[in-house]
Design a protein around this motif. Structure first.
Motif, mmCIF file in Angstrom:
data_model
loop_
_atom_site.group_PDB
_atom_site.id
_atom_site.type_symbol
_atom_site.label_atom_id
_atom_site.label_comp_id
_atom_site.label_asym_id
_atom_site.label_seq_id
_atom_site.Cartn_x
_atom_site.Cartn_y
_atom_site.Cartn_z
ATOM 1 N N UNK A 76 1.100 -1.147 -0.362
ATOM 2 C CA UNK A 76 0.128 -0.053 0.369
ATOM 3 C C UNK A 76 0.460 1.432 -0.280
ATOM 4 N N UNK A 77 1.818 1.323 -0.349
ATOM 5 C CA UNK A 77 2.987 2.028 -0.863
ATOM 6 C C UNK A 77 2.056 3.400 -2.371
ATOM 7 N N UNK A 78 1.692 2.432 -3.147
ATOM 8 C CA UNK A 78 1.241 3.131 -4.591
ATOM 9 C C UNK A 78 -0.175 2.301 -4.635
ATOM 10 N N UNK A 79 -0.585 3.289 -5.373
ATOM 11 C CA UNK A 79 -1.657 3.158 -6.147
ATOM 12 C C UNK A 79 -2.348 3.232 -7.233
ATOM 13 N N UNK A 80 -2.850 2.989 -7.849
ATOM 14 C CA UNK A 80 -3.730 3.595 -9.186
ATOM 15 C C UNK A 80 -4.387 2.758 -10.296
ATOM 16 N N UNK A 279 1.947 6.915 -10.998
ATOM 17 C CA UNK A 279 2.274 6.150 -10.402
ATOM 18 C C UNK A 279 1.428 6.947 -8.647
ATOM 19 N N UNK A 280 0.141 6.784 -8.221
ATOM 20 C CA UNK A 280 -0.260 7.493 -7.447
ATOM 21 C C UNK A 280 -0.318 6.888 -5.895
ATOM 22 N N UNK A 281 0.368 8.219 -4.891
ATOM 23 C CA UNK A 281 0.279 8.268 -3.470
ATOM 24 C C UNK A 281 -1.524 7.568 -2.772
ATOM 25 N N UNK A 282 -0.892 6.495 -2.278
ATOM 26 C CA UNK A 282 -1.869 5.731 -1.748
ATOM 27 C C UNK A 282 -2.432 6.781 0.093
ATOM 28 N N UNK A 283 -4.030 6.345 0.217
ATOM 29 C CA UNK A 283 -4.501 7.215 0.622
ATOM 30 C C UNK A 283 -3.476 6.483 2.275
ATOM 31 N N UNK A 284 -2.911 5.545 2.360
ATOM 32 C CA UNK A 284 -2.152 5.099 3.148
ATOM 33 C C UNK A 284 -0.948 5.768 3.712
ATOM 34 N N UNK A 285 0.267 6.213 2.181
ATOM 35 C CA UNK A 285 1.141 6.955 2.094
ATOM 36 C C UNK A 285 0.421 8.589 2.622
ATOM 37 N N UNK A 286 -0.803 8.385 2.726
ATOM 38 C CA UNK A 286 -0.742 10.371 2.979
ATOM 39 C C UNK A 286 -0.861 10.230 4.173
ATOM 40 N N UNK A 287 -2.114 8.921 5.011
ATOM 41 C CA UNK A 287 -1.729 9.287 6.765
ATOM 42 C C UNK A 287 -0.841 9.740 7.180
ATOM 43 N N UNK A 288 -0.022 8.634 6.662
ATOM 44 C CA UNK A 288 1.529 8.111 7.558
ATOM 45 C C UNK A 288 2.122 9.382 7.218
ATOM 46 N N UNK A 484 -0.433 1.030 10.484
ATOM 47 C CA UNK A 484 -0.878 1.272 10.412
ATOM 48 C C UNK A 484 -1.910 1.811 9.179
ATOM 49 N N UNK A 485 -2.166 0.326 8.015
ATOM 50 C CA UNK A 485 -2.542 0.962 6.372
ATOM 51 C C UNK A 485 -3.382 1.101 6.232
ATOM 52 N N UNK A 486 -4.859 1.762 5.406
ATOM 53 C CA UNK A 486 -5.829 1.447 5.463
ATOM 54 C C UNK A 486 -6.427 -0.541 4.665
ATOM 55 N N UNK A 487 -7.440 -0.835 4.600
ATOM 56 C CA UNK A 487 -8.080 -1.899 4.264
ATOM 57 C C UNK A 487 -8.372 -1.247 2.658
ATOM 58 N N UNK A 488 -7.723 -2.383 1.956
ATOM 59 C CA UNK A 488 -8.751 -2.081 0.261
ATOM 60 C C UNK A 488 -9.753 -2.129 0.400
ATOM 61 N N UNK A 489 -10.036 -1.365 -0.242
ATOM 62 C CA UNK A 489 -11.847 -0.754 -0.257
ATOM 63 C C UNK A 489 -12.969 -2.065 -1.215
ATOM 64 N N UNK A 490 -12.121 -2.667 -2.201
ATOM 65 C CA UNK A 490 -12.867 -3.348 -2.574
ATOM 66 C C UNK A 490 -12.170 -4.955 -2.892
ATOM 67 N N UNK A 491 -12.062 -5.519 -1.993
ATOM 68 C CA UNK A 491 -11.248 -6.746 -2.430
ATOM 69 C C UNK A 491 -11.723 -7.611 -2.562
ATOM 70 N N UNK A 492 -11.524 -8.353 -3.309
ATOM 71 C CA UNK A 492 -12.176 -9.618 -4.203
ATOM 72 C C UNK A 492 -13.253 -10.607 -3.125
#
Length: 557
Positions: A76-80, A279-288, A484-492
């Protein structure tokens, strides 16, 4: 099944030979059975090919799929993007690439070590390097999949090597690394490589290889902290006593290929410049990164790709490494993270135009003295990680003679220097300002949820691992549920039918990578043995041996 692995073995021989220079191996010489004229001692071009084609710093196509679009998401370092791996749905082609890289790497290094066995003690330093790199490659494979085929390099060649358990693999890793340290510590009349130009990592420096191997030993020892504390303590003490990295001068870096050919430039810059993909910053990285350290967000930051200036939508205070890592959004200049693992098509209540990649902060071009580093070396192992490993070991009583706070602050200072903000480290380490997770940088401040000493250590380690070493961040997440990391919202939904966002619930996070489908069909007997060793089903929610599902996160949601 045997035919399949015979083909793999032959392919590995051809693969190694293909990267051998004409003055190293003649065309009619079998590299697995060298004669005295070859002087095959893990040197010359064969070395460079092994380093450049093994994980994690591999050519661009595989690196993007294996790391950027899998491991970076899991850490959860990067997302997009809209890749299925964001939702913990496997891509079998990418899994196959991971599996193939590990198996080819082990097979190629085994060829070298078999040849070394015939040379006696003359090239013990070269043998030690081969042992270290074999552990490096195999350990990543174990940490991805769990049980893996791990053929030995002594005795009879096994055409279809059996899967081994993570327990057995880790025991072998510790033995091999201890032996490598002993070999490198002994005097030798021969250099590691007959041509030092082929040592693209340490330029034939025996002592740096020794410290690197011992630092890898320390990293792997701490992996056992929850499952086998006795072995963890013993191996941690061995590694530190043997001597680990002592300063940034010991950093293990893989340089880009000199000719700048496709896939051998620095991968993240290549992705952005050549492909233009964010390569987007994740919400986790923003919060940390937001708030911690009490340092004001810089007044002026510009998106390198679009030239867009920073908007008013950014945190008031920020970890000063954050703006070095991430640029304002391409389109609107906002500095905020993309929600982890969100599939916007499943949220009709939301405006999809507000969830495009161009409206979230993105990874910036990494620079050196203001210039874009298109030829930036790839970080394999940095001194700051060693400091945080030692800090954790000291804090948890796994080793004697170390002070956790001292090692923690050394790690933060080293990371700040890496990111060009060393002048801000003292103020940062003195601050009790907290990030969104509740963590402050000051080691002695343990007030409030999310602010234990262990949370501080692993949070700082996580930030320092960005961007090349997200594998270790994912390993810590599985081992400790930190940071502490966010939970992926739309997991399998087949595996996670509920939509829990509880950050303390370790079952909300991905645990491993599934085996390629080809293993089920072409290697069925060994595949079924692997499942027995795994102790569960071949799913992303099945824990690997060293992951006991512990939770050390005290942050609130």
């Amino acid at each position: 099944m045997k035919t399949r692995f015979k083909i793999l073995f032959i392919a590995s021989v051809l693969f190694t030979g293909a990267f051998s220079a004409c003055d190293d191996l003649v065309s009619n010489v079998n590299p697995n059975q060298p004669d005295g004229s070859v002087n095959y001692n893990f040197s010359e071009s064969s070395l460079g090919s092994v380093f450049r084609t093994t994980i994690p710093a591999i050519e661009g196509d595989d690196e993007q799929r294996v790391k950027s679009l899998m491991v970076d998401f899991y850490a959860q370092m990067l997302d997009g993007g809209s890749f299925s791996t964001r939702y913990y749905i496997m891509n079998d082609d990418w899994n196959s690439r991971m599996f193939r890289r590990v198996q080819n790497s082990i097979a190629n290094i085994n060829l070298v070590l078999r040849a070394q066995e015939e040379q006696g003690d003359a090239f013990n330093h070269a043998k030690a390097v081969a042992k270290i790199w074999r552990v490096w490659c195999a350990s990543v494979g174990v940490d991805w999949f769990g049980p893996i085929p791990l053929p030995g390099y002594s005795g009879e060649v096994v055409e279809n090597p059996p899967y081994v358990s993570p327990q057995a693999a880790y025991a072998e890793f510790f033995t091999e690394l201890e032996e490598a340290n002993a070999l490198l510590s002994a005097a030798s009349g021969n250099p590691i490589f007959s041509n030092q130009n082929y040592d693209i990592i340490f330029d034939n420096d025996v002592e740096k290889w020794r410290r690197f191997g011992n630092s890898l030993h320390l990293r792997l020892a701490l992996r056992l902290s929850e499952v086998d504390e006795t072995t963890c303590k013993a191996e941690v003490q061995k590694a530190i006593n043997a001597g680990v990295m002592e300063s940034p001068a010991d950093n293990a870096l893989l340089p880009p290929k000199a000719d700048g050919s496709w896939g051998q430039n620095y991968n993240y810059t290549m992705f952005q410049i050549t492909w233009g993909g964010p390569l987007n910053m994740s919400s986790t990285m923003e919060k940390l990164l937001s708030g911690i350290g009490g340092i004001d967000f810089p007044a002026s930051v510009t998106n390198d790709r679009s030239g867009k200036e920073l908007s008013a939508n950014h945190p008031t205070m920020v970890d000063p490494r954050g703006p070095q890592m991430f640029d304002p959004a391409f389109e609107n200049g906002d500095w905020r993270g993309m929600p982890d693992g969100m599939d916007i098509t499943k949220h009709p209540e939301l405006d999809p135009t507000k969830y495009r990649s161009v409206v979230f902060a993105e990874m910036g071009f990494l620079k050196n003295n203001g210039a874009i580093r298109t030829a930036r070396p790839y970080d394999l192992f940095l001194y700051e990680e060693v400091c945080f490993l030692k800090a954790e070991a000291a804090f948890r009583g796994f080793v004697s003679g170390l002070d956790a706070k001292t090692e923690y602050e050394k790690g933060v200072n080293a990371s700040f220097a890496t990111w060009g903000v060393a002048d801000k480290a003292d103020a940062y380490l003195s601050s009790t300002e907290k990030n969104v997770a509740g963590t402050s940088a000051r080691f002695d401040d343990t007030s409030g949820a999310g602010n234990t000493a262990l949370e501080k250590i692993i949070t700082q380690k996580y930030i320092a691992l960005f961007p090349d070493m997200s594998q270790e961040a994912w390993n810590d997440k599985r081992r400790l549920n930190l940071p502490r990391t966010d939970v992926a919202l739309d997991r399998n939904e087949l595996i996670w039918p509920s939509h829990s966002t509880d950050v303390k619930d370790v079952t909300n996070y991905i645990k491993r990578v599934e085996y390629p489908e080809s293993e089920k069909t072409l290697n069925e007997v060994e595949y079924n043995k692997a499942l027995t060793l795994l102790g569960g089903t071949d799913q992303v929610s099945t824990k690997i041996w060293w992951d006991l599902g512990k939770n050390y996160c005290t942050s609130t949601n």
